[in-house]
Design an enzyme around this catalytic site. Structure first.
Site, short mmCIF file in Angstrom:
data_model
loop_
_atom_site.label_atom_id
_atom_site.label_comp_id
_atom_site.label_asym_id
_atom_site.label_seq_id
_atom_site.Cartn_x
_atom_site.Cartn_y
_atom_site.Cartn_z
N SER A 82 20.67 24.03 -5.64
CA SER A 82 21.76 23.72 -6.36
C SER A 82 23.03 23.81 -5.34
O SER A 82 24.02 23.29 -5.93
CB SER A 82 22.11 24.88 -7.44
OG SER A 82 22.19 26.24 -6.72
N GLU A 100 13.30 33.99 11.50
CA GLU A 100 14.41 33.99 12.04
C GLU A 100 14.66 33.57 13.46
O GLU A 100 14.79 32.78 13.98
CB GLU A 100 15.68 34.76 11.74
CG GLU A 100 15.81 34.89 10.20
CD GLU A 100 14.88 35.70 9.38
OE1 GLU A 100 13.97 36.32 9.84
OE2 GLU A 100 14.85 35.89 8.16
N PHE A 129 19.75 39.46 8.88
CA PHE A 129 18.70 39.13 9.43
C PHE A 129 18.84 38.19 10.80
O PHE A 129 18.15 37.75 11.56
CB PHE A 129 17.54 38.39 8.67
CG PHE A 129 17.21 39.45 7.33
CD1 PHE A 129 17.37 40.78 7.79
CD2 PHE A 129 16.69 38.94 6.11
CE1 PHE A 129 16.95 41.67 6.42
CE2 PHE A 129 16.59 39.58 5.12
CZ PHE A 129 16.70 40.96 5.22
N ARG A 169 32.09 37.67 2.60
CA ARG A 169 32.19 37.65 1.11
C ARG A 169 32.12 36.25 0.47
O ARG A 169 33.05 35.31 0.92
CB ARG A 169 33.40 38.33 0.67
CG ARG A 169 33.28 38.92 -0.82
CD ARG A 169 34.21 40.04 -1.33
NE ARG A 169 35.28 40.38 -0.45
CZ ARG A 169 36.29 41.18 -0.51
NH1 ARG A 169 35.92 42.08 -1.64
NH2 ARG A 169 37.02 41.73 0.00
#
Lengths: 322, 269
Positions: free
Chosen positions: A45, A66, A91, A174
């Site tokens: 989305s 990763e 990560f 954030r």
């Protein structure tokens, strides 16, 4: 005032976490040539999800692995591609440190590592905190490290990176944080700090979404008659040392604020710079202390450690009362 | 027609000279991969030593980066730089560092030295080759000890997931690592079954020092999936006292040992 900020306006929330994908999607539509890699963390989305759906030939999912994603991204860049590699921030630096150091930085390749959910913003406790990354990146040659203050700046960084030579870390913290800048009509140069609020009593040097909290602390401290300047140090490396020294000497009182350990990150970098420049004023680092953070929602964690407007204002009042 | 055996011997001499002169380096795992690299650089790979960065060239990644003397001796023999430079191996500011540095050494396509990372880089290069519809291939040489690194299997998984049939890996299966026999330190056998389980086409080479057998193995690579040639080799191959001896993983020969090694290889200091 050097730039038009949202200091005096009502806030619009936006997300740098979403903005990087929007800008990449736009750039792909405009015909820019790049490759996008990710690791099982791009929701369909989102704008980045649309990028992967609309341009599948140039988007590679590496699953939950990763180090291989970062190493293969280096290989893609060595073969001539410009690579944007999106990794869940917690990560990225520790899991793929070797690949960042040896494959990306040592070979000086055009990979832009986009770490999302940096700092303590992911929530979920210390396994999902990303508070040591700046300390690591600062010690690795060739890396450029930028931290957007808001979504608009994130878009500027993503676009500027297409013309930038060498590896880059784009640290996004954030989601859904307020805009710092009122519009996009300000000059942005990688490596050049921005004075978002002028101040004559105190200088706050901050980075990422903490900038907005610093601005609100500055506003609060106006009531105390204090003039508190806020510097957006969006580029952690290479560091704008001239700006640090200039704005610090202007007030003689310096506070750093970051969503990162107080050790080795922006605060450490500013302290080193000021010490070598012979700065003798007051200095305080605000950030995550040397402990694994308490469990809680990010906003609660910021409050607990005083890495938000109230805590920042409190720290500054204390410094000024001595 | 080049005589690959002569070239292989020259490369072995180059390996010994570099390590002896530097009094440091990894002879065992360099000597075991000589025939693989000789065949690649003198018969298989499309490369141009005068234009090492040519984007049309095949790429080679020495994932077992500590075998740098093997790569340097091969590149010098192939004409990427003068053989006299081999005597600067591991010296300060030399382009021939202890582990390959692509920014400074012509012909080195990837900086390596941290085991395991090379295969991921090779995967990325092969993905770019597919994306850009290039005919070129990417070759990688892995150590068998190196297969203990987890990232090898992350890379192996992604190589088959993306059907990277332009990627050909070789495992220099010499059976030794610094602490002893691989099977005693951390057994990674069966290697072939592991790669098969990761959906690679596996080609087993019983003698990794036999050009004909490696050549035949390469004729069996398939389309649609990545290929790996697991080549049984002898660590220290070509120098009698180094063969299959764990002590020669990372030790340099002294003057007398160097003379003997070179004499066995038909050369002199």
């Amino acid at each position: 005032m050097a730039v038009q900020t949202t200091f005096d306006f009502d806030q619009m929330l936006s997300s740098a976490k979403e903005a990087y994908g929007e800008e990449l999607l736009k750039m792909a539509e405009e015909g820019f040539d790049f490759v996008f890699t990710y690791s099982d963390n791009v929701a369909p989305s989102t704008a980045a999800g649309k990028l992967t759906q609309n341009y599948p030939e140039r988007c590679f999912n590496f699953g939950i692995a990763e180090p291989n994603q970062v190493g293969a991204s280096a290989g893609l860049a060595l073969a001539g591609e410009i690579v944007f590699a999106q990794v869940f921030g917690p990560f990225l630096p520790l899991r793929a440190a070797d690949q960042i150091h040896t494959d990306i930085a040592y070979n000086d390749v055009n990979v832009r590592l986009i770490g999302t959910h940096s700092g303590v913003t992911a929530g979920g406790g210390p396994t999902h905190n990303d508070i040591a990354d700046l300390a690591l990146y600062r010690a690795i040659p060739n890396l450029t490290v930028v931290v957007p203050a808001d979504a608009g700046q994130c878009r500027k960084i993503i676009r500027a990176s297409m013309e930038y030579d060498g590896p880059m870390i784009i640290r996004i913290d954030r989601a859904g944080s307020p805009n710092v800048y009122a519009d996009d009509n300000y000059e942005f140069t990688i490596g050049k700090a921005i004075e978002t609020i002028e101040g004559t009593d105190v200088t706050i040097i901050s980075t990422g979404s903490c900038i907005y909290e610093c601005m609100m602390a500055s506003k609060e401290l106006q009531k105390d008659g204090l003039s508190v300047g806020v510097i957006d140090m969006h580029t952690i490396k290479p560091l704008d040392k001239n700006a640090i020294v200039k704005y610090s000497n202007k007030t003689g009182v310096v506070v750093t604020v970051e969503d990162h350990s107080i050790n080795g990150g922006l605060g450490g970098a500013v302290a080193e710079t000021l010490c070598e420049a012979g700065f003798c004023g007051k200095f305080k680092r605000i950030g995550m202390p040397d402990e694994f953070a308490v469990l809680g929602d990010p906003d609660e964690v910021y409050k607990y450690y005083g890495v938000e407007r109230v805590g920042i204002a409190k720290t500054i009042r204390k410094m000024m009362s001595k | 027609m080049v005589d690959l055996k002569v070239i292989a011997t020259n490369i072995r001499q180059g390996i010994i000279k570099q390590i002896s002169n530097a009094a440091s380096g990894h002879p065992g795992g360099s000597l075991s991969g000589v025939e693989i690299l000789t065949l690649l650089y003198f018969e298989v790979m499309k490369v141009d030593p005068k234009n090492p960065k040519d984007p049309k060239s095949d790429r080679f990644v020495l994932s077992k980066g500590h075998a740098s003397p093997l790569l340097y001796a091969t590149l010098a023999e192939r004409g990427y730089f003068d053989k006299s430079e081999l005597l600067t191996f591991r010296m300060i500011n030399s382009k021939l560092q202890g582990h390959p540095d692509m920014k400074h050494t012509p012909g080195v396509d990837m900086s390596t030295g941290s085991l395991g990372q090379g295969l991921s880089a090779a995967v990325g290069m092969a993905m770019a080759g597919k994306l850009d519809k290039k005919d070129s291939k990417v070759y990688a040489l892995l150590g068998d000890g190196e297969l203990q690194e987890g990232i090898i299997w992350e890379a192996a998984m992604s190589a088959s997931h993306y059907n990277l049939d332009n990627l050909v890996a070789f495992v220099d299966y010499n059976g030794l690592q610094i602490d002893g026999r691989c099977c005693d330190v951390m057994g990674s056998d069966p290697i072939d079954a592991k790669f098969e389980a990761f959906n690679w086409n596996v080609i087993s080479i019983s003698n990794g020092h036999d050009f004909d057998e490696i050549r035949e193995g390469l004729s069996n690579i398939v389309k649609g999936k990545p290929n790996v040639l697991i080549c049984k080799t002898i660590k220290g191959k070509g120098v009698s006292f180094m063969e299959d001896q764990v002590g020669w993983h990372g030790s340099a020969p002294n003057e007398e040992q160097t003379k003997q090694a070179l004499a066995e290889l038909g050369g002199t200091l």
